[in-house]
Scaffold this active site. Structure first.
Site, PDB file in Angstrom:
ATOM      1  N   HIS A   1       0.857  -1.177   0.000  1.00  0.00           N
ATOM      2  CA  HIS A   1       0.000   0.000   0.000  1.00  0.00           C
ATOM      3  C   HIS A   1       0.896   1.231   0.000  1.00  0.00           C
ATOM      4  O   HIS A   1       1.672   1.448   0.923  1.00  0.00           O
ATOM      5  CB  HIS A   1      -0.923   0.013   1.218  1.00  0.00           C
ATOM      6  N   CYS A   2       0.777   2.043  -1.049  1.00  0.00           N
ATOM      7  CA  CYS A   2       1.646   3.206  -1.211  1.00  0.00           C
ATOM      8  C   CYS A   2       0.869   4.465  -0.853  1.00  0.00           C
ATOM      9  O   CYS A   2      -0.066   4.852  -1.579  1.00  0.00           O
ATOM     10  CB  CYS A   2       2.158   3.294  -2.653  1.00  0.00           C
ATOM     11  N   PRO A   3       1.205   5.129   0.262  1.00  0.00           N
ATOM     12  CA  PRO A   3       0.494   6.380   0.595  1.00  0.00           C
ATOM     13  C   PRO A   3       0.824   7.520  -0.363  1.00  0.00           C
ATOM     14  O   PRO A   3       0.044   8.475  -0.473  1.00  0.00           O
ATOM     15  CB  PRO A   3       0.977   6.676   2.018  1.00  0.00           C
TER      16      PRO A   3
END
Length: 390
Positions: A167-169
């Site tokens: 999960h890439c913010p």
């Protein structure tokens, strides 16, 4: 008055579980935490705007007009890859329906059997064979499904994602099967854009320093100094991230698998998804087919007003019960006959509301397993005959 239930059709994205947010009638799908994504967009647009405003006019006049043209093309490609990664479905798997979840739970209980008290139940896994190697499929207690190979549950989005990478913010979304190639192209193009701007910033400062001096140049171009600082600190992280994912693509491996050590642990299990060839692995990840979304978030479904239906049915039943208690006495019937395959006596009797001209229903014969019951009239006749004989 009977309540009229009006059912309307809604988009499935309005009823989808999870922690995603949708825009543009379900066409845009992102995570709810989008603050870092806005920061990424601001840094890219702000840095490029300063470059186009301060450096590009001077470089186009003294070096080549192709410098701003190539910068514009590269900038547009970076923004396109960022939006494609952030606004797309990363490969979310739909959750099991209540009927499917119940069936899967029954299968698991039948396979595991009764677990003695005080003992932990066995893990819910299934084994599949991929390229002559056993791969375990884990059960997701939230989605009520056995996750496909390489899928994992994202705790931030609360969804199972197929070929989950991370999960890439910075992009405000998960990176999975459907948007990984766009994420890699975004990091690669952003690295090139950062190097491009940083290089021509240095060239711009060096060329102007020949005529005006180094300190005077820095005073006259504060935007260039800001760009150099932003690019310098961004360059290491972006280029390092691109190199790391290039290494993963060459092995056909995900970030999640690399962190967990799925194929490099103590057991030394070989990666069943690798083709043992860097070129084939890169072609599969970057040039493979574009997988369609299985979520169908823009599909139509009927809005089931279960609460309204339950309340209306309860009110109607209570009103009918009250009216029945006023008009006619209530009669209680047993819920089930005492003897199997036999009707209750009340079923054979005619109703009070029936007219006297209507003939009563014929009596039902008793079951074969039980002897016929003698009526009081036949008993009296039998007794009279016996007295006459005596």
């Amino acid at each position: 008055m009977s309540a009229v239930m009006i059912t309307r059709k809604v988009r499935k994205w309005e009823k989808l579980p999870g922690k995603n947010s949708f825009c543009c009638d379900g066409r845009v799908m992102m995570a709810r935490q989008k603050g870092v994504f806005y920061l990424t967009l601001f840094l890219i647009v702000g840095t490029c705007s300063l470059f186009f405003a301060f450096e590009c006019p001077y470089l186009a006049l003294h070096l080549s007009p192709a410098i701003p043209v190539f910068a514009i093309v590269l900038f547009l490609f970076v923004i396109a890859m960022l939006f494609r990664t952030s606004f797309s479905d990363p490969g979310v798997l739909p959750r099991a329906l209540p009927e499917e979840a119940t069936f899967i739970e029954m299968e698991i209980e039948a396979a595991n059997g009764n677990v003695p008290a005080g003992q932990r139940p066995p893990p819910r896994i299934r084994n599949v064979q991929i390229n002559s190697q056993i791969v375990k499929l884990k059960y997701c207690y939230t989605c009520k499904i056995f996750r496909p190979p390489r899928a994992s549950h994202c705790s931030i989005c609360d969804n199972c994602v197929e070929r989950f990478d991370h999960h890439c913010p910075w992009v405000g979304n998960c990176v999975g099967k459907r948007n990984y190639r766009y994420f890699y192209m975004f990091t690669l193009s952003l690295s090139l854009l950062t190097i491009y701007i940083f290089t021509f910033d240095i060239i711009h400062v060096a060329m102007r320093s020949v005529d005006y001096g180094f300190l005077n140049t820095l005073k006259e171009t504060p935007g260039t100094v800001l760009e150099v600082l932003v690019c310098f600190f961004t360059l290491w992280s972006v280029v390092g991230l691109t190199g790391f994912h290039t290494y993963l693509i060459s092995l056909n491996q995900t970030t999640n698998e690399d962190i967990k050590g799925s194929w490099s642990g103590k057991n030394r299990v070989q990666n069943p998804y690798s083709h043992k060839n860097i070129f084939k692995n890169c072609c599969e990840v970057l040039c493979g087919p574009a997988y369609p979304s299985v979520l169908d978030r823009r599909g139509l479904m009927q809005d089931d007003p279960a609460g309204a239906a339950a309340s209306s049915s309860a009110s109607s039943s209570s009103s009918s019960a009250s009216s029945a208690s006023v008009t006619e006495p209530q009669t209680t019937k047993p819920k089930a006959p005492l003897i199997p395959n036999e009707h209750t006596p009340e079923d054979a009797k005619p109703s009070i509301a029936e007219s006297p001209e209507k003939s009563p229903s014929p009596k039902e014969e008793p079951p074969e397993n039980f002897p016929p019951l003698a009526s009081p009239e036949t008993d009296a006749e039998t007794c009279i005959v016996k007295d006459k004989n005596h």
